[in-house]
Design a protein around this motif. Structure first.
Motif, PDB file in Angstrom:
ATOM      1  N   ASN A   1       9.342   5.298  14.253  1.00 21.45           N
ATOM      2  CA  ASN A   1       9.614   5.206  12.821  1.00 21.45           C
ATOM      3  C   ASN A   1      10.104   6.487  12.159  1.00 21.45           C
ATOM      4  OD1 ASN A   1       8.661   2.414  11.576  1.00 21.45           O
ATOM      5  ND2 ASN A   1       7.275   2.903  13.275  1.00 21.45           N
ATOM      6  N   TYR A   2       9.982   7.613  12.865  1.00 19.04           N
ATOM      7  CA  TYR A   2      10.379   8.874  12.265  1.00 19.04           C
ATOM      8  C   TYR A   2      11.378   9.616  13.161  1.00 19.04           C
ATOM      9  CZ  TYR A   2       6.263   8.038   9.359  1.00 19.04           C
ATOM     10  OH  TYR A   2       5.329   7.492   8.527  1.00 19.04           O
TER      11      TYR A   2
ATOM     12  N   ASN B   1       4.685  12.117   4.777  1.00 21.80           N
ATOM     13  CA  ASN B   1       4.526  10.813   5.426  1.00 21.80           C
ATOM     14  C   ASN B   1       3.085  10.642   5.881  1.00 21.80           C
ATOM     15  OD1 ASN B   1       7.495   9.840   5.718  1.00 21.80           O
ATOM     16  ND2 ASN B   1       7.522  11.949   6.460  1.00 21.80           N
TER      17      ASN B   1
ATOM     18  N   LYS C   1       4.755   7.260   0.718  1.00 24.93           N
ATOM     19  CA  LYS C   1       5.394   7.026   2.021  1.00 24.93           C
ATOM     20  C   LYS C   1       4.302   6.812   3.070  1.00 24.93           C
ATOM     21  CE  LYS C   1       9.043   9.698   2.763  1.00 24.93           C
ATOM     22  NZ  LYS C   1       9.880  10.933   2.868  1.00 24.93           N
TER      23      LYS C   1
ATOM     24  N   ILE D   1       3.987  14.754   8.765  1.00 29.20           N
ATOM     25  CA  ILE D   1       3.453  13.431   9.108  1.00 29.20           C
ATOM     26  C   ILE D   1       1.952  13.631   9.312  1.00 29.20           C
ATOM     27  CG2 ILE D   1       3.475  11.521  10.744  1.00 29.20           C
ATOM     28  CD1 ILE D   1       6.351  12.370  11.477  1.00 29.20           C
TER      29      ILE D   1
ATOM     30  N   LEU E   1       2.911   4.613   6.466  1.00 23.99           N
ATOM     31  CA  LEU E   1       3.168   3.734   7.614  1.00 23.99           C
ATOM     32  C   LEU E   1       1.843   3.136   8.065  1.00 23.99           C
ATOM     33  CD1 LEU E   1       5.029   2.611   9.870  1.00 23.99           C
ATOM     34  CD2 LEU E   1       4.498   4.673  11.191  1.00 23.99           C
TER      35      LEU E   1
END
Length: 242
Positions: A237-238, A199, A218, A174, A220
């Protein structure tokens, strides 16, 4: 692994927030911050402002460099102060008794929406920013007939890492990106696999659009630079434990 690319000291603060929650997070700043070439002339620019002119603070880094290099700065009290986000407003408030306003949506688009109701025509607006400026703010306010001056209070200098620094466990990465400059720098360390599987967390529609253009799949979008908001959104969200 979460990677926070935001510069010091803000990057460490966000990294610590995740680590305190036992979430493996690494601070991977893409830039060092130093004094900008316009900073020595900031006091002179402030002294020339007239009542109801505007000063805009784009990031906490503005306050950090002023404290380090220009600690005796004096701000006029009869002008309007705005910041991109709450943290920037809180930090900058130590220099003035005037209120430093900020938008609910803590990015350039949010601030422009807040300024939509404010008279700016023929007023001078100082944008206190980095060496690459805030082009969206400057251009939009110039189009509204404001006299806009971008003041480079700080300078971003790229930090270079081994090209493979992000090559492990790509599907579980992420990567938190808080500016367009960081996204562009990320290109040095990412590949097709990153763009398919890692992400990306971004804080404005502009960064989101650029990431899409660069083929990240991907993404956000959070629309806030606030540490707690970013933390909460990532945790929501993860599946951090997977």
């Amino acid at each position: 692994m979460i990677y926070v690319t935001r510069p010091s000291p803000e990057g460490e603060i966000l990294t610590q927030l995740f680590n305190q929650a036992n979430v493996p997070t690494q601070h991977l700043p893409f830039f060092n911050i130093s004094q900008g070439h316009d900073l020595p002339n900031l006091q002179e620019q402030l002294n020339q402002l007239l009542p109801n002119d505007i000063v805009i603070v784009v990031s906490p880094q503005v306050t950090h460099v002023i404290k380090n290099y220009l600690s005796n700065l004096t701000l006029p009290v009869n002008i309007r102060y705005y910041a991109i986000g709450k943290k920037s407003a809180q930090l900058f408030s130590q220099f003035t008794t005037a209120k430093v306003n900020y938008p609910d949506k803590e990015n350039s688009e949010g601030l422009l929406a807040k300024l939509q109701q404010e008279p700016v025509q023929h007023h001078t607006i100082l944008i206190l920013c980095g060496n690459s400026g805030r082009q969206l703010l400057a251009q939009t306010l110039t189009n509204r007939k404001a006299k806009v001056k971008s003041i480079a209070c700080y300078c971003r200098k790229p930090i270079f890492y081994p090209p493979n620094i992000l090559s492990s466990h790509i599907e579980k990465q992420i990567i938190i990106i808080t500016s367009l400059e960081h996204l562009i720098q990320l290109e040095l360390y990412s590949n097709f696999e990153h763009k398919m599987h890692a992400n990306l967390v971004v804080i404005s529609q502009r960064i989101f659009a650029k990431a899409k253009q660069l083929n990240w799949q991907k993404i956000l979008l959070i629309t806030s630079v606030n540490h707690q908001t970013i933390f909460d959104a990532v945790m929501l969200n993860y599946d951090i434990t997977s």
